[in-house]
Design an enzyme around this catalytic site. Sequence first.
Site, PDB file in Angstrom:
ATOM      1  N   HIS A  33      -5.283  -2.084 -12.956  1.00 38.50           N
ATOM      2  CA  HIS A  33      -4.568  -1.239 -12.865  1.00 38.50           C
ATOM      3  C   HIS A  33      -3.606  -1.009 -11.865  1.00 38.50           C
ATOM      4  O   HIS A  33      -4.056  -1.526 -10.567  1.00 38.50           O
ATOM      5  CB  HIS A  33      -5.529   0.146 -12.943  1.00 38.50           C
ATOM      6  N   GLU A 115      -8.648  -0.695  -9.961  1.00 34.79           N
ATOM      7  CA  GLU A 115      -7.248   0.000  -9.370  1.00 34.79           C
ATOM      8  C   GLU A 115      -6.669  -0.656  -8.232  1.00 34.79           C
ATOM      9  O   GLU A 115      -7.780  -0.883  -7.173  1.00 34.79           O
ATOM     10  CB  GLU A 115      -7.538   1.548  -9.193  1.00 34.79           C
ATOM     11  N   HIS A 154      -3.687  -2.933 -17.559  1.00 36.98           N
ATOM     12  CA  HIS A 154      -3.583  -1.681 -18.547  1.00 36.98           C
ATOM     13  C   HIS A 154      -2.755  -1.564 -19.561  1.00 36.98           C
ATOM     14  O   HIS A 154      -2.717  -1.164 -20.613  1.00 36.98           O
ATOM     15  CB  HIS A 154      -3.604  -0.652 -17.429  1.00 36.98           C
ATOM     16  N   ASP A 164       1.177  -0.500 -15.866  1.00 36.74           N
ATOM     17  CA  ASP A 164       0.506  -1.047 -14.821  1.00 36.74           C
ATOM     18  C   ASP A 164      -0.379  -2.385 -15.134  1.00 36.74           C
ATOM     19  O   ASP A 164      -0.883  -2.350 -16.449  1.00 36.74           O
ATOM     20  CB  ASP A 164      -0.229  -0.278 -14.126  1.00 36.74           C
TER      21      ASP A 164
END
Length: 180
Positions: A33, A115, A154, A164
């Site tokens: 992400h 992330e 993602h 993303d």
Amino acid sequence: MIKHGWLELATKIPSPHFNERPDPDDISLLVIHNISLPPEQFGNDFVEDFFCGKLNCSLDPYFESIRDLRVSSHLFIKRCGALIQFVAFDKRAWHAGVSEYNGHENCNDFSIGIELEGTDHLAYTSAQYTTLQLVTQQLIAEYPQLTPQRIVGHCDIAPGRKTDPGISFDWHYYLDGIES
């Protein structure tokens, strides 16, 4: 090294935004992400605060739009390459939302979410790729169902809803680095 679901090389900041996996032995997907708070701003602690339910929404008008979200990720890699872990890998972090992979819905049930501090359109840093590659190698060694073929963005598990890690993410560079 991973001990009790926690990566030893990561700074540990436990999030309350997690729950039990339906099958803790089914860790078989890695989801990449990106995030920045406020959007396109880096080098602050707002993502950490957001994932821990402590974001002061009076600090930026954008924060009002995410006030009621309860989101977390297993890992967060800052632009400098610093690594933070919020949720143990054997627990279900809340990163994927409505999602599907190969006919299986709710990817949070069987995935690890990472992330990257960034945006779809700004290149990620070499420090981030180095950390991401190292972490990926350790995850693949620890969880045999994870393979380079089971790493997705993602955007791949929530198409039309998410974009993303975006066009700025260099998949070839990343994947080449985990196989060397």
